[in-house]
Design a protein around this motif. Sequence first.
Motif, mmCIF file in Angstrom:
data_model
loop_
_atom_site.group_PDB
_atom_site.id
_atom_site.type_symbol
_atom_site.label_atom_id
_atom_site.label_comp_id
_atom_site.label_asym_id
_atom_site.label_seq_id
_atom_site.Cartn_x
_atom_site.Cartn_y
_atom_site.Cartn_z
ATOM 1 N N GLU A 19 -44.546 -32.290 88.091
ATOM 2 C CA GLU A 19 -45.269 -33.542 87.921
ATOM 3 C C GLU A 19 -44.802 -34.447 89.052
ATOM 4 O O GLU A 19 -43.610 -34.657 89.222
ATOM 5 C CB GLU A 19 -44.965 -34.187 86.566
ATOM 6 C CG GLU A 19 -45.442 -33.369 85.385
ATOM 7 C CD GLU A 19 -46.948 -33.288 85.298
ATOM 8 O OE1 GLU A 19 -47.604 -34.341 85.233
ATOM 9 O OE2 GLU A 19 -47.475 -32.166 85.309
ATOM 10 N N LEU A 20 -45.715 -34.959 89.839
ATOM 11 C CA LEU A 20 -45.328 -35.741 91.010
ATOM 12 C C LEU A 20 -45.149 -37.205 90.667
ATOM 13 O O LEU A 20 -45.411 -37.643 89.574
ATOM 14 C CB LEU A 20 -46.350 -35.563 92.132
ATOM 15 C CG LEU A 20 -46.418 -34.140 92.679
ATOM 16 C CD1 LEU A 20 -47.307 -34.088 93.903
ATOM 17 C CD2 LEU A 20 -45.044 -33.597 93.035
ATOM 18 N N GLY A 21 -44.744 -37.951 91.616
ATOM 19 C CA GLY A 21 -44.423 -39.356 91.462
ATOM 20 C C GLY A 21 -43.112 -39.599 92.172
ATOM 21 O O GLY A 21 -43.058 -40.251 93.197
ATOM 22 N N GLY A 69 -35.847 -33.022 86.172
ATOM 23 C CA GLY A 69 -35.691 -32.664 84.770
ATOM 24 C C GLY A 69 -36.922 -33.087 83.986
ATOM 25 O O GLY A 69 -37.960 -33.398 84.571
ATOM 26 N N ASP A 70 -36.794 -33.133 82.685
ATOM 27 C CA ASP A 70 -37.940 -33.513 81.863
ATOM 28 C C ASP A 70 -38.153 -35.025 81.906
ATOM 29 O O ASP A 70 -37.295 -35.776 82.352
ATOM 30 C CB ASP A 70 -37.779 -33.026 80.428
ATOM 31 C CG ASP A 70 -36.613 -33.669 79.695
ATOM 32 O OD1 ASP A 70 -35.697 -34.174 80.344
ATOM 33 O OD2 ASP A 70 -36.633 -33.661 78.459
ATOM 34 N N GLY A 76 -37.999 -31.669 74.318
ATOM 35 C CA GLY A 76 -38.070 -30.298 74.819
ATOM 36 C C GLY A 76 -38.209 -30.286 76.327
ATOM 37 O O GLY A 76 -37.752 -31.183 77.018
ATOM 38 N N SER A 77 -38.821 -29.266 76.867
ATOM 39 C CA SER A 77 -39.154 -29.116 78.280
ATOM 40 C C SER A 77 -37.958 -28.778 79.145
ATOM 41 O O SER A 77 -38.100 -28.128 80.139
ATOM 42 C CB SER A 77 -39.839 -30.375 78.820
ATOM 43 O OG SER A 77 -40.747 -30.045 79.830
ATOM 44 N N GLY A 78 -36.808 -29.193 78.809
ATOM 45 C CA GLY A 78 -35.631 -28.880 79.604
ATOM 46 C C GLY A 78 -34.537 -29.868 79.290
ATOM 47 O O GLY A 78 -34.775 -31.067 79.213
ATOM 48 N N THR A 107 -35.863 -37.104 89.517
ATOM 49 C CA THR A 107 -34.921 -38.011 88.866
ATOM 50 C C THR A 107 -34.826 -39.301 89.675
ATOM 51 O O THR A 107 -34.740 -39.259 90.896
ATOM 52 C CB THR A 107 -33.542 -37.346 88.757
ATOM 53 O OG1 THR A 107 -33.687 -36.145 87.990
ATOM 54 C CG2 THR A 107 -32.532 -38.257 88.090
ATOM 55 N N GLU A 108 -34.855 -40.431 88.982
ATOM 56 C CA GLU A 108 -34.755 -41.742 89.627
ATOM 57 C C GLU A 108 -33.546 -42.481 89.085
ATOM 58 O O GLU A 108 -33.136 -42.273 87.950
ATOM 59 C CB GLU A 108 -35.991 -42.593 89.325
ATOM 60 C CG GLU A 108 -37.289 -41.983 89.766
ATOM 61 C CD GLU A 108 -38.477 -42.819 89.318
ATOM 62 O OE1 GLU A 108 -38.278 -43.909 88.748
ATOM 63 O OE2 GLU A 108 -39.598 -42.374 89.532
#
Length: 128
Positions: A19-21, A69-70, A76-78, A107-108
Amino acid sequence: SQSNTHNNDGNLWYRTEYELGSLPSPFVHDREDTCAQCTDESHSSTYVRWGHRDCPSGATKLYTGYAAGDYYKHGGSGFNTLCLHPQPSWFGGYDDGNQNGALLYGTEYEQTYGGDGTPHMVKGTSYT
């Protein structure tokens, strides 16, 4: 009993996708992630040194990557933060379709301040 090829919509196994951003190029939105963790006979383990772009004396840097990461509100997801290689490789037959299985986000930093009131990390800055 033997497995079959019928769709029973039981436990569905989706690949992980980006997922970008906060992930930079060359990561592609909804592209399925690949991975390989390898070592050779002379190395018994690897580790991530968070917050650094180099390794301490006596250690060999394999690569400097991006933390991912999630999504912070997703369940969930990680669970663990991952260190993504800066030049991902794609396997043949990958899918850019949005499956929304396990999703990886860059990660931000959240803004934090030192004792003197000046920011140490600026909110929204990607973590590499």
